[in-house]
Enzyme design. Structure first.
Site, PDB file in Angstrom:
ATOM      1  N   ASP A  11      42.926 -30.007  39.616  1.00 29.50           N
ATOM      2  CA  ASP A  11      42.002 -30.341  38.666  1.00 29.50           C
ATOM      3  C   ASP A  11      41.249 -32.507  39.110  1.00 29.50           C
ATOM      4  O   ASP A  11      41.915 -32.938  39.256  1.00 29.50           O
ATOM      5  CB  ASP A  11      42.574 -31.092  37.313  1.00 29.50           C
ATOM      6  CG  ASP A  11      41.152 -31.290  36.374  1.00 29.50           C
ATOM      7  OD1 ASP A  11      39.779 -31.095  36.308  1.00 29.50           O
ATOM      8  OD2 ASP A  11      42.185 -32.436  36.010  1.00 29.50           O
ATOM      9  N   GLU A  71      39.007 -26.875  40.186  1.00 27.66           N
ATOM     10  CA  GLU A  71      37.801 -26.666  39.275  1.00 27.66           C
ATOM     11  C   GLU A  71      37.285 -27.663  39.887  1.00 27.66           C
ATOM     12  O   GLU A  71      36.379 -28.370  40.730  1.00 27.66           O
ATOM     13  CB  GLU A  71      38.687 -27.668  38.278  1.00 27.66           C
ATOM     14  CG  GLU A  71      37.402 -27.619  36.975  1.00 27.66           C
ATOM     15  CD  GLU A  71      38.256 -28.190  35.533  1.00 27.66           C
ATOM     16  OE1 GLU A  71      38.749 -27.783  34.388  1.00 27.66           O
ATOM     17  OE2 GLU A  71      38.206 -29.911  35.601  1.00 27.66           O
ATOM     18  N   ASP A 145      45.417 -34.353  32.932  1.00 26.64           N
ATOM     19  CA  ASP A 145      45.434 -34.254  34.195  1.00 26.64           C
ATOM     20  C   ASP A 145      46.383 -33.198  35.110  1.00 26.64           C
ATOM     21  O   ASP A 145      45.894 -31.830  35.933  1.00 26.64           O
ATOM     22  CB  ASP A 145      44.912 -35.313  34.873  1.00 26.64           C
ATOM     23  CG  ASP A 145      43.663 -35.662  34.739  1.00 26.64           C
ATOM     24  OD1 ASP A 145      42.557 -35.801  34.758  1.00 26.64           O
ATOM     25  OD2 ASP A 145      44.151 -36.836  33.796  1.00 26.64           O
TER      26      ASP A 145
END
Length: 184
Positions: A11, A71, A145
């Site tokens: 992420d 992501e 996160d």
């Protein structure tokens, strides 16, 4: 016991980058490692990018993941923030490509959909599902996160599994229902 596959989930962020490694063994998923790269103490953006790249290289060298899922950027109104996030994503990708690790990007909505069933879920809802599903004992330094990184890795696993299961399931269905399928 050797894993069938190790997936690195990322992420990306310019203040905090989450990472997670999951092990897939006969469709059983275990978390190997997860955490965050804290970057807010570094004022220079280029130094932050170096720290991301260096830490991802360390993780790759230590765990030798088979694949990396990251992501993808979401589109927002702040173009400068998007550019910085894209750079963070780029250095993480480069760290994996340097070791010939295949990389797959997933849109944030796709990740949320695969974990919660709702593409508009909040980070907190994603975290709650990950914590519950993976039976994680939260700790003080547990960040959203890192659960997002676990979610990205899990999304990648689910996408591979769905594609494989679907073709097997359809073949099995077709075999069992020859008389019901036209043209057979």
């Amino acid at each position: 016991m050797k894993s069938d596959k190790i997936i690195l989930g990322i992420d990306p962020g310019t203040k905090i980058t989450g990472y997670a490694l999951i092990s897939v063994r006969s469709n059983k998923v275990d978390i190997i490692q997860y955490g965050v790269i804290k970057l807010d103490k570094y004022k220079d953006h280029h130094l932050r990018l170096k720290k991301i790249q260096d830490r991802i290289k360390e993780i790759v060298t230590e765990y030798m993941p088979d694949e990396m899922a990251i992501e993808a950027q979401f589109y927002g109104k702040n173009v400068q923030a998007m550019l910085k996030l894209g750079r963070a994503q780029g250095v993480a990708i480069a760290a994996c490509l340097e070791k010939d690790i295949p990389v797959v990007e997933y849109a944030p909505k796709k990740v949320k959909q695969s974990i919660t069933g709702n593409g508009n879920a909040s980070k907190e809802q994603v975290a709650e599902m990950i914590i519950r599903e993976m039976k994680i004992q939260t700790k003080e330094d547990f960040y959203l996160d890192s659960t997002d990184a676990i979610a990205v890795a899990m999304c990648h696993h689910y996408q591979k599994g769905i594609n494989q299961r679907s073709s097997k399931s359809w073949a099995k269905f077709a075999e069992e229902n020859k008389d019901r399928i036209k043209g057979s």
